[in-house]
Design a protein around this motif. Structure first.
Motif, PDB file in Angstrom:
ATOM      1  N   ILE A 580       0.851  -1.192   0.000  1.00  0.00           N
ATOM      2  CA  ILE A 580       0.000   0.000   0.000  1.00  0.00           C
ATOM      3  C   ILE A 580       0.891   1.246   0.000  1.00  0.00           C
ATOM      4  N   PRO A 581       0.856   2.034  -1.073  1.00  0.00           N
ATOM      5  CA  PRO A 581       1.637   3.280  -1.105  1.00  0.00           C
ATOM      6  C   PRO A 581       0.800   4.485  -0.683  1.00  0.00           C
ATOM      7  N   TRP A 582       1.479   5.557  -0.285  1.00  0.00           N
ATOM      8  CA  TRP A 582       0.785   6.821  -0.058  1.00  0.00           C
ATOM      9  C   TRP A 582       1.776   7.972  -0.172  1.00  0.00           C
ATOM     10  N   ALA A 583       1.242   9.175  -0.298  1.00  0.00           N
ATOM     11  CA  ALA A 583       2.087  10.360  -0.417  1.00  0.00           C
ATOM     12  C   ALA A 583       1.430  11.532   0.286  1.00  0.00           C
ATOM     13  N   THR A 584       2.266  12.417   0.833  1.00  0.00           N
ATOM     14  CA  THR A 584       1.814  13.687   1.391  1.00  0.00           C
ATOM     15  C   THR A 584       2.395  14.779   0.507  1.00  0.00           C
ATOM     16  N   PHE A 585       1.511  15.628  -0.052  1.00  0.00           N
ATOM     17  CA  PHE A 585       1.934  16.543  -1.109  1.00  0.00           C
ATOM     18  C   PHE A 585       2.347  17.902  -0.559  1.00  0.00           C
ATOM     19  N   GLY A 652       5.742  11.309  -5.050  1.00  0.00           N
ATOM     20  CA  GLY A 652       4.556  10.489  -5.277  1.00  0.00           C
ATOM     21  C   GLY A 652       4.556   9.799  -6.618  1.00  0.00           C
ATOM     22  N   ASP A 653       5.258  10.379  -7.597  1.00  0.00           N
ATOM     23  CA  ASP A 653       5.375   9.740  -8.909  1.00  0.00           C
ATOM     24  C   ASP A 653       6.516   8.722  -8.917  1.00  0.00           C
ATOM     25  N   LEU A 654       7.631   9.081  -8.294  1.00  0.00           N
ATOM     26  CA  LEU A 654       8.804   8.199  -8.296  1.00  0.00           C
ATOM     27  C   LEU A 654       8.541   6.890  -7.560  1.00  0.00           C
ATOM     28  N   ILE A 655       7.652   6.923  -6.569  1.00  0.00           N
ATOM     29  CA  ILE A 655       7.414   5.729  -5.755  1.00  0.00           C
ATOM     30  C   ILE A 655       6.766   4.610  -6.555  1.00  0.00           C
ATOM     31  N   ALA A 656       6.132   4.946  -7.689  1.00  0.00           N
ATOM     32  CA  ALA A 656       5.381   3.948  -8.460  1.00  0.00           C
ATOM     33  C   ALA A 656       6.267   2.786  -8.906  1.00  0.00           C
ATOM     34  N   GLU A 657       7.532   3.068  -9.229  1.00  0.00           N
ATOM     35  CA  GLU A 657       8.430   1.999  -9.665  1.00  0.00           C
ATOM     36  C   GLU A 657       8.628   0.968  -8.558  1.00  0.00           C
ATOM     37  N   TYR A 658       8.684   1.445  -7.330  1.00  0.00           N
ATOM     38  CA  TYR A 658       8.882   0.530  -6.200  1.00  0.00           C
ATOM     39  C   TYR A 658       7.594  -0.212  -5.843  1.00  0.00           C
ATOM     40  N   VAL A 659       6.463   0.440  -6.043  1.00  0.00           N
ATOM     41  CA  VAL A 659       5.180  -0.246  -5.816  1.00  0.00           C
ATOM     42  C   VAL A 659       5.082  -1.442  -6.757  1.00  0.00           C
ATOM     43  N   LEU A 660       5.399  -1.213  -8.017  1.00  0.00           N
ATOM     44  CA  LEU A 660       5.389  -2.298  -9.004  1.00  0.00           C
ATOM     45  C   LEU A 660       6.390  -3.383  -8.624  1.00  0.00           C
ATOM     46  N   ALA A 661       7.589  -2.969  -8.220  1.00  0.00           N
ATOM     47  CA  ALA A 661       8.639  -3.936  -7.873  1.00  0.00           C
ATOM     48  C   ALA A 661       8.213  -4.805  -6.696  1.00  0.00           C
ATOM     49  N   MET A 662       7.677  -4.189  -5.658  1.00  0.00           N
ATOM     50  CA  MET A 662       7.272  -4.956  -4.484  1.00  0.00           C
ATOM     51  C   MET A 662       6.081  -5.855  -4.788  1.00  0.00           C
TER      52      MET A 662
END
Length: 714
Positions: A580-585, A652-662
């Motif tokens: 589960i990812p999340w971001a604070t903008f 918040g955009d950069l984290i997507a690569e790690y969400v996919l990886a995990m």
């Protein structure tokens, strides 16, 4: 490793070495028993008690040490002692021996396995805690699963010893009976294969399905008990009714319509829920305008001598509303009606497990019947009960968008994501913002260093961040609004003109018939792993169900709620919260997926940390955003990712690569081997993988490679 473990390992190793060195296995063969059967039976007739006791001890030893030969001994038990006594001796001896093997495995290996594979074991442990006895019983009924493997594996789990013993005693009884009975005819048996014919194996497999069938029956009886007193309609005029048209409700209705179910979506306010109307969309719109102003204030960093902006705060807030109106068609009643969803504006109350009382905005009352119901009523800002709060007046994240005049002094109560985002945005418009947080830091779900970076940025921008300040009361004195707070035992008075309360959110639970139906709800509606409530055909999803209150997790839950509601009992799925990812903008943007260091330490999960400073990244330097970092937690010695925290531009955009990886088990080695465009911020993901690779370079091998190259140079 402590001395007791070492002694036990030494003892077990000694016994195993002796067993194989002395070839004791030759005594545990069918041929040996058949050749000695008459002598053994004569001895048993002469000394039945001693024979039974010796057999019992030997059987416990063989099974406790997980030695081969238990099956042959079971046959021998039937041949020597007959069906009744053989079954009695073997049944108790096998269960006792299995328990000893279980305890040995637990004593020697469980701590290491639980620590080494902690993230994987969490799901297994949860399943064992909930239904461990059921799993074990199923395995025991099917002799295809090796006896000793079950003992050793179960020892690695939190299954209680007494549960393991009595379930083993019952579960192995059928198989033991077959073997002991076969042993009474030992003279006719030439091998173990002669016992387990294909038909008998098939019978055992079918027997293994018995617990599953029994569980279904038990579940059906439990459901019948839950539904007792309710009259089920003979027919339903809908497959599904969804109450609430936020992210969870919209996605649920969309999926139902996509699979051609008849679905009704009921919303008493606006479609799109908080995210569209008062949350994600308006907050990002105002953040974008505020950020433009902040860049103008930094114009000299970009070689621009001076940049000015004239603005009217009311026009900024009107732009926010325009953005909402532009996005609104995505969530409109017209769009969903075209997709096949019946959209109704009105209030809904569940009056029976299959009936919903509808009050349309026009005032018409109607009772709808449905096979399943999904409650997706969302949440609202939580407002604490503080003296004087109503007198001074306040805004929440729902009502702040009504503002058309920028307050001179804004007090923000709360240091969570919503409070932080709006704190920085209003400060950049020129408001004098004071943020009050009762704890020692803001953004408490993140690591302390992340909180500190954001706090420092806020203070650099002129925001007063007051930590460890406990709000006590509000007063109005001489026309001025003041917060009375306690800090280090002393009273602190904080004057303000406008107040934003952002101390969390609460689920919308009232008025939907939950209490009348006895559906458990405290902070959120209580659901099982399948998102079912007390009634198996009533589900909950989104903020009202928890445990996460993000738009994207609400949509994620909606898939499970929709599929389970439409296809149970034929097929249903457990909701998966593993990644589960999340971001604070805020600026710097903070994004996370999986574990951070604080979580890992609290859960005693071993980890390694690899960092990359974004201040070293070419694109970040060119953009004037050379700050922040990427921090990756991995399994010690491996590249498997446990969690990632990103602080910096477009985190918040950069984290997507790690969400996919995990999500798909991709490690840092593969990220390192993936081409990333230069110059982009995404290169940071590759560089942090490179830092991990450097830290795990095979130094001894490299030393030999250096010698090889030196040799080639002559």
């Amino acid at each position: 490793m402590n001395i007791r473990r070492l002694l036990l390992i030494a003892a077990l190793a000694g016994l195993l070495v002796a067993y194989f060195a002395l070839d004791l296995g030759r005594f545990l063969s069918i041929e040996h028993f058949k050749s000695q059967q008459e002598a053994i039976e004569a001895w048993r007739n002469a000394q039945p008690v001693k024979a039974g006791l010796l057999f019992f001890v030997a059987y416990v030893a063989v099974t406790g040490l997980s030695l081969p030969g238990a099956a042959v001994m079971t046959l021998a038990g039937g041949a020597i002692f007959g069906l009744f006594w053989g079954l009695l001796l073997v049944s108790f001896a096998s269960s006792l021996g299995a328990t000893l093997a279980f305890l040995a495995s637990r004593f020697l290996l469980r701590d290491w396995v639980q620590k080494r594979f902690s993230d994987r074991m969490r799901a297994i442990n949860a399943g064992i805690d909930k239904e461990g006895g059921f799993y074990l019983f199923t395995l025991r009924l099917v002799p295809l699963f090796p006896f000793f493997v079950i003992n050793l594996v179960m020892g690695l789990t939190p299954l209680k010893t007494r549960t393991f013993y009595w379930v083993s005693q019952l579960g192995m009884l059928a198989g033991t009976l077959v073997y002991v009975n076969a042993g009474t005819q030992l003279a006719r048996i030439d091998s173990l294969a002669g016992i387990l014919s294909p038909a008998l194996v098939a019978s055992f497999v079918l027997l293994g399905f018995f617990p599953l069938i029994a569980k279904k029956i038990v579940d059906a009886l439990a459901a019948r008990k839950v539904y007792a007193g309710w009259k089920k309609p003979a027919r339903f005029n809908r497959n599904l009714i969804v109450i609430g048209a936020g992210s969870a409700g919209l996605v649920t209705a969309y999926i139902a319509a996509a699979v051609k179910a008849k679905v009704t979506l009921i919303e008493k306010h606006k479609l799109g829920g908080d995210c569209l109307n008062t949350g994600c969309v308006p907050s990002k719109a105002i953040i974008r305008s505020a950020r433009l102003l902040s860049h103008m204030q930094r114009s000299q960093e970009f070689g621009i001598r001076e940049a000015k902006a004239e603005f009217d705060f009311a026009e900024v807030m009107e732009r926010v509303q325009r953005v909402i109106r532009t996005v609104e068609p995505h969530d409109s009643a017209e769009r969903y009606s075209e997709l096949g969803v019946e959209v109704i504006a009105g209030s809904a109350k569940i009056v029976s497990p299959w009936e919903v009382e509808l009050v349309r905005h026009s005032g018409e009352h109607e009772r709808l019947t449905t096979r399943s119901i999904v409650i997706a009523t969302g949440g609202r800002p939580f407002v604490p009960s503080l003296p004087g709060l109503e007198e001074v007046g306040y805004y929440t994240s729902d009502t702040i968008w009504e503002l058309r005049q920028l307050p001179r002094r804004l007090l923000v109560l709360g240091g969570g994501p919503i409070g932080c985002e709006l704190t920085q945005a209003f400060s950049r418009f020129g408001a004098q913002v004071t943020q009050v947080q009762q704890g020692p830091r803001i953004m408490v779900r993140e690591d302390p260093e992340v909180s500190e970076m954001v706090t420092q940025r806020f203070r650099d921008e002129g925001i007063a961040v007051l930590l460890n300040h406990q709000a006590k009361a509000f007063v109005v004195e001489d026309g001025e609004k003041t917060l009375l707070a306690e800090h280090q035992g002393e009273e602190v008075r904080i004057p303000f003109d406008a107040l934003l309360v952002a101390v969390g959110r609460a689920a919308n639970l009232s008025g939907y018939g939950l209490e009348e139906l006895g559906i458990a709800a405290d902070r959120t509606i209580e659901t099982n792993d399948f998102l079912q409530t007390k009634y198996p055909n009533i589900y909950a999803a989104g903020d009202v169900a928890g445990p996460f209150q993000f738009t994207h997790t609400a949509a994620h839950q909606a898939w499970y709620a929709a599929v389970n509601a439409l296809f149970d009992p034929f097929r249903k799925f457990r909701a998966d919260y593993s990644v589960i990812p999340w971001a604070t903008f805020v600026e710097p943007e903070v994004a996370r997926v999986g574990l951070n260091e604080t979580d890992a330490r609290e859960r005693n999960i071993p980890y390694e940390v690899t960092r990359y400073g974004i201040d070293d990244l070419d694109r970040a330097i060119a953009d004037g955003e050379a700050h922040g970092f990427i921090k990756v937690l991995t399994v010690p010695g491996k590249d498997r990712i446990l969690g990632v925290t990103i602080v910096g531009e477009h985190g918040g955009d950069l984290i997507a690569e790690y969400v996919l990886a995990m999500r798909h088990g991709i490690g840092l080695n593969k990220i390192l081997g993936t081409i990333h465009i230069y110059p982009t911020l995404a290169e940071a993901n590759k560089y942090v993988a490179g830092n991990w690779k450097k830290a795990h370079a095979p130094q001894k091998l490299l030393a030999w490679v250096a010698r090889f190259h030196a040799w080639r140079r002559g």
